[in-house]
Write a protein that holds these residues in place. Sequence first.
Motif, mmCIF file in Angstrom:
data_model
loop_
_atom_site.group_PDB
_atom_site.id
_atom_site.type_symbol
_atom_site.label_atom_id
_atom_site.label_comp_id
_atom_site.label_asym_id
_atom_site.label_seq_id
_atom_site.Cartn_x
_atom_site.Cartn_y
_atom_site.Cartn_z
ATOM 1 N N PRO A 1 0.820 -1.215 0.000
ATOM 2 C CA PRO A 1 0.000 0.000 0.000
ATOM 3 C C PRO A 1 0.854 1.266 0.000
ATOM 4 O O PRO A 1 1.805 1.390 0.764
ATOM 5 C CB PRO A 1 -0.793 -0.116 1.312
ATOM 6 C CG PRO A 1 -0.822 -1.583 1.612
ATOM 7 C CD PRO A 1 0.496 -2.109 1.126
ATOM 8 N N GLY A 2 0.521 2.183 -0.901
ATOM 9 C CA GLY A 2 1.197 3.467 -0.952
ATOM 10 C C GLY A 2 2.489 3.470 -1.746
ATOM 11 O O GLY A 2 3.057 4.538 -2.004
ATOM 12 N N SER A 3 2.981 2.309 -2.143
ATOM 13 C CA SER A 3 4.249 2.242 -2.882
ATOM 14 C C SER A 3 4.072 2.783 -4.294
ATOM 15 O O SER A 3 3.158 2.396 -5.023
ATOM 16 C CB SER A 3 4.755 0.798 -2.946
ATOM 17 O OG SER A 3 5.913 0.714 -3.752
ATOM 18 N N ARG A 4 4.986 3.698 -4.676
ATOM 19 C CA ARG A 4 4.990 4.250 -6.022
ATOM 20 C C ARG A 4 6.429 4.250 -6.530
ATOM 21 O O ARG A 4 7.360 4.551 -5.787
ATOM 22 C CB ARG A 4 4.420 5.684 -6.030
ATOM 23 C CG ARG A 4 2.967 5.751 -5.579
ATOM 24 C CD ARG A 4 2.433 7.172 -5.591
ATOM 25 N NE ARG A 4 2.406 7.743 -6.931
ATOM 26 C CZ ARG A 4 1.445 7.528 -7.825
ATOM 27 N NH1 ARG A 4 0.419 6.749 -7.518
ATOM 28 N NH2 ARG A 4 1.498 8.093 -9.018
ATOM 29 N N VAL A 5 6.600 3.914 -7.806
ATOM 30 C CA VAL A 5 7.945 3.783 -8.367
ATOM 31 C C VAL A 5 8.062 4.542 -9.685
ATOM 32 O O VAL A 5 7.057 4.918 -10.313
ATOM 33 C CB VAL A 5 8.316 2.299 -8.568
ATOM 34 C CG1 VAL A 5 8.283 1.545 -7.251
ATOM 35 C CG2 VAL A 5 7.409 1.634 -9.595
ATOM 36 N N HIS A 6 9.293 4.763 -10.090
ATOM 37 C CA HIS A 6 9.653 5.454 -11.325
ATOM 38 C C HIS A 6 9.053 4.714 -12.525
ATOM 39 O O HIS A 6 9.334 3.534 -12.750
ATOM 40 C CB HIS A 6 11.182 5.465 -11.405
ATOM 41 C CG HIS A 6 11.772 6.223 -12.535
ATOM 42 N ND1 HIS A 6 11.700 5.789 -13.849
ATOM 43 C CD2 HIS A 6 12.503 7.375 -12.562
ATOM 44 C CE1 HIS A 6 12.357 6.643 -14.625
ATOM 45 N NE2 HIS A 6 12.849 7.611 -13.863
ATOM 46 N N SER A 7 8.252 5.400 -13.332
ATOM 47 C CA SER A 7 7.527 4.761 -14.428
ATOM 48 C C SER A 7 8.447 4.145 -15.474
ATOM 49 O O SER A 7 8.195 3.050 -15.984
ATOM 50 C CB SER A 7 6.596 5.771 -15.110
ATOM 51 O OG SER A 7 5.569 6.167 -14.241
ATOM 52 N N GLY A 8 9.522 4.859 -15.810
ATOM 53 C CA GLY A 8 10.435 4.341 -16.832
ATOM 54 C C GLY A 8 11.176 3.097 -16.385
ATOM 55 O O GLY A 8 11.330 2.144 -17.158
ATOM 56 N N PHE A 9 11.638 3.085 -15.128
ATOM 57 C CA PHE A 9 12.311 1.904 -14.611
ATOM 58 C C PHE A 9 11.347 0.723 -14.578
ATOM 59 O O PHE A 9 11.711 -0.400 -14.917
ATOM 60 C CB PHE A 9 12.844 2.154 -13.206
ATOM 61 C CG PHE A 9 13.854 3.272 -13.107
ATOM 62 C CD1 PHE A 9 14.558 3.709 -14.220
ATOM 63 C CD2 PHE A 9 14.101 3.889 -11.887
ATOM 64 C CE1 PHE A 9 15.498 4.730 -14.123
ATOM 65 C CE2 PHE A 9 15.038 4.909 -11.774
ATOM 66 C CZ PHE A 9 15.730 5.339 -12.891
ATOM 67 N N LEU A 10 10.114 0.994 -14.151
ATOM 68 C CA LEU A 10 9.115 -0.070 -14.032
ATOM 69 C C LEU A 10 8.739 -0.639 -15.396
ATOM 70 O O LEU A 10 8.609 -1.863 -15.547
ATOM 71 C CB LEU A 10 7.871 0.458 -13.312
ATOM 72 C CG LEU A 10 6.740 -0.551 -13.141
ATOM 73 C CD1 LEU A 10 7.163 -1.725 -12.263
ATOM 74 C CD2 LEU A 10 5.500 0.129 -12.555
ATOM 75 N N ARG A 11 8.575 0.219 -16.376
ATOM 76 C CA ARG A 11 8.154 -0.262 -17.696
ATOM 77 C C ARG A 11 9.134 -1.312 -18.228
ATOM 78 O O ARG A 11 8.725 -2.375 -18.717
ATOM 79 C CB ARG A 11 8.053 0.911 -18.673
ATOM 80 C CG ARG A 11 7.666 0.490 -20.083
ATOM 81 C CD ARG A 11 7.331 1.693 -20.970
ATOM 82 N NE ARG A 11 8.383 2.692 -20.952
ATOM 83 C CZ ARG A 11 8.251 3.922 -20.453
ATOM 84 N NH1 ARG A 11 7.096 4.292 -19.910
ATOM 85 N NH2 ARG A 11 9.247 4.785 -20.492
ATOM 86 N N GLY A 12 10.406 -1.038 -18.122
ATOM 87 C CA GLY A 12 11.389 -1.991 -18.611
ATOM 88 C C GLY A 12 11.407 -3.276 -17.810
ATOM 89 O O GLY A 12 11.670 -4.353 -18.366
#
Length: 349
Positions: free
Chosen positions: A189-200
């Motif tokens: 819950p509440g965790s958010r991460v860098h979109s570009g890092f996650l996409r790869g």
Amino acid sequence: MNSVWLILFIPATLASKCIPSRSTLVPVSTLPTLFQATEPAVFASSEPLDPNNQEEPASELKTALVSAIASMLDNTAPSNSINEAIPSLKAQIRVSNQGQDILALFAAYSGAAYSVTNQWNCSFACQHPGAEDTIIEHHWGLGFPISAGYIARNPPGKFIVVAFQGTNDDAQWLDNLDVIQESWPMEVPGSRVHSGFLRGYLDVQRVVVDKLRELALQYPDYSIAIVGHSLGGARAALCLLDISIKLPQLLPRLYLYTQGQPRTGNKEFADAIDKLEAFKYRCVYEYDPAPRVPLISMDYHHHSTETWYHKNQTFLCVDPVADNSCIDKDDLNHPFDINDHYKYPGLKH
């Protein structure tokens, strides 16, 4: 956009090639050989690290290094915090020469991700002492911008390596510069991460999880090291958390080694990594700017444990609040040197 961020992820092919935040768990059984306290000098080092010496360790170290790796990856060691294990020592811990050799070995595995495919035959990293007998089990290069890496096995050391490639071409800048955060994983819950890092990472998630599940069953006595440099370090951190959720039975076998890893997510994400009873070593070389972006003011935070190569010594930063040896304590009061991003011992490729 901050100019520091724009210069950070120069593709490694264009750069000159020259290896924590909060408290973490460490293998107690290896403390006497891996780490040494600055005061008192219980585990004194014979020689300091020379950052200008880029020569590979002598070949005669191979047998001793493989033995040390096996000791470091001892899953039977009790899971105690540094302070519980050695309460009389101060927070600042200096990494021993043997510990530096082991960190350099896993930096070599990170470096190999820039060039290996289906064979372990790269120019430098593949010949690093302790890595010569590695067997590639799977290589991937998926998505756009491409997300590349490999899974390998080291029979003498009895460990599996999951390696994520760092920035290696101009297209991958698209991932590096996509600093918008998105919610992930749903189990935190509440965790958010860098979109570009996650996409790869999501492009290769199924391949990595399925292959790792297969190998972990096939080699139940092998430890598992997840590694990466720069962008690859961020994806390695994502992978660690993902594996802890999807394959929780592997958690006691997991280790994380990153070099020049940028901040990957918000405080909830970093806290989730810190709560894992896995061993984490997030290496920073001198004034590498990559680990200091995205900025804390953008709600990005590091997980533990920072290992800082600084002024001919290597420090394990156990508590950055009390320990001034941690570069993560302050983004702007230290100089920036992009060349330091490629000087991690063992990383040459």
